[in-house]
Write an enzyme that holds these catalytic residues in place. Structure first.
Site, PDB file in Angstrom:
ATOM      1  N   CYS A  62       6.782  -1.615   9.686  1.00  0.00           N
ATOM      2  CA  CYS A  62       5.683  -2.546   9.457  1.00  0.00           C
ATOM      3  C   CYS A  62       5.701  -3.120   8.041  1.00  0.00           C
ATOM      4  CB  CYS A  62       4.357  -1.815   9.690  1.00  0.00           C
ATOM      5  SG  CYS A  62       2.911  -2.787   9.266  1.00  0.00           S
ATOM      6  N   TYR A 193       4.338 -14.542  12.154  1.00  0.00           N
ATOM      7  CA  TYR A 193       3.699 -14.055  13.374  1.00  0.00           C
ATOM      8  C   TYR A 193       3.075 -15.205  14.158  1.00  0.00           C
ATOM      9  CZ  TYR A 193       4.382  -9.284  11.808  1.00  0.00           C
ATOM     10  OH  TYR A 193       4.954  -8.100  11.424  1.00  0.00           O
TER      11      TYR A 193
END
Length: 358
Positions: A62, A193
């Protein structure tokens, strides 16, 4: 903030909008170690800075958690804040400690990070995100607000910083760092994203343009300066690095952010290599786990779960020549020491993959 995106969080039409509601409790130096948290409202409570009291739950995959891991390492907080590393993939209940023997975190004694959230807020209704700071005694989440958490590491944990720790948020550059983050966060960090998770052509193209306009701006800025702000590494560089280092390996293909690669932009490629070769950055980057996470967990984008063999990332280890622009990585400070035992990234997971065996 994390890549903990359940299918229900992804749009079926239109643009991707990230949930940015966190448990924003603070850890501050003004309270005595050993004291109870102050306040009654979760998200507004304050906890004392105290060595050994908290465990940082993170995942190598992440980018948001990677920021906290880098910050912790640069400041020398490894002895004060222990590290719990979740595996790169997860199910609908989110991050699990499947890298540890028996699938249980050896300090917290839990299998899922979800358990620490539920210990704080029963049936916690939002995503179980990393990074999260966990109170070891109660096995409950203190905060998952990554931005305030990292700022507190810099500003509130100073008595526990290592000698020679760099000032990652220098007061004289605070406004400039905030201005850069206000552009880089929505248009690049989250922009990739928005590009990859867009459910319609228009939102994809809008996000795509945001990403590459920001990369072009960074390319121009970094053509005449070694770091984004001032003459040494700051939080602005950490925030940008965790997206750049994933770009060619994941975002270019998986998220369709494919106008060009970072390795095709001279200033950014040199900047990325410079940071990657600086202690705290490359030695906390696990490309195997990064690729496993994106290509397996995001099954809406990659339903067969096939992980690409490439690209060759060994170029990150080549000379960058950025010293000619002046500045030094840590300013008046020094580099952090060796990676603590047990926290090393395996060589076969690093940019050395594909190089001759040593």
């Amino acid at each position: 903030m994390s890549d903990d995106l359940k299918p229900a969080n992804l749009p079926t039409t239109g643009a991707f909008v990230r949930d940015t509601t966190y448990i924003n409790d603070r850890v501050v130096s003004s309270l005595e170690p050993g004291s109870a948290p102050q306040g009654d409202v979760i998200g507004e409570m304050t906890w004392p800075v105290e060595a050994g009291r908290y465990r940082l739950a993170a995942a190598r995959a992440c980018p948001w958690a990677h920021r906290s891991v880098i910050t912790r390492r640069l400041l020398g907080l490894e002895d004060s804040i222990s590290l719990a590393l979740a595996g790169p993939t997860h199910d609908k209940n989110s991050w699990t400690f499947d890298l540890d023997p028996g699938g249980v975190d050896p300090v917290l004694g839990i299998e899922r990070l979800q358990q620490a959230y539920f210990n704080r807020i029963p049936d916690y209704p939002r995503g179980i995100t990393v990074p999260a700071l966990v109170d070891v005694a109660t096995t409950s989440v203190v905060t998952n607000g990554f931005s305030k958490m990292n700022t507190d590491f810099v500003k509130e944990w100073t008595k526990l910083h290592r000698p020679g720790a760099p000032d990652l948020l220098p007061d004289e550059h605070a406004d400039e760092i905030a201005e850069i983050d206000a552009r880089v966060y929505p248009k690049l960090n989250n922009g990739v994203y928005r590009t990859g998770f867009a459910a319609d052509q228009g939102p994809h193209e809008e996000a795509f343009d945001d990403v590459f306009a920001t990369l072009d701006w960074l390319e121009e800025r970094l053509s005449t300066r070694r770091y984004l702000v001032g003459d040494h590494i700051t939080a602005a560089d950490i925030r940008t690095f965790t997206t750049l280092v994933r770009f060619d390996a994941v975002y270019h293909g998986h998220f369709k952010a494919n106008r060009n690669k970072i390795s095709e932009m001279p200033a950014l490629w040199g900047y990325l290599r410079d940071l990657f070769q600086t202690p705290g950055f490359g030695d906390t980057t696990d490309f195997t786990q990064i690729k496993q996470h994106y290509y397996i967990v995001h099954h809406e984008i990659n339903p067969r779960g096939v992980i690409p063999k490439g690209p060759d990332l060994s170029g990150l280890l080549t000379p960058h020549g950025r010293e000619e622009l002046g500045g030094t990585p840590f300013g008046d400070g020094t580099a952090p020491g060796p990676v603590p035992t047990g926290e090393e990234v395996p060589r076969e997971h690093s940019a050395e993959v594909g190089l001759p065996a040593r």
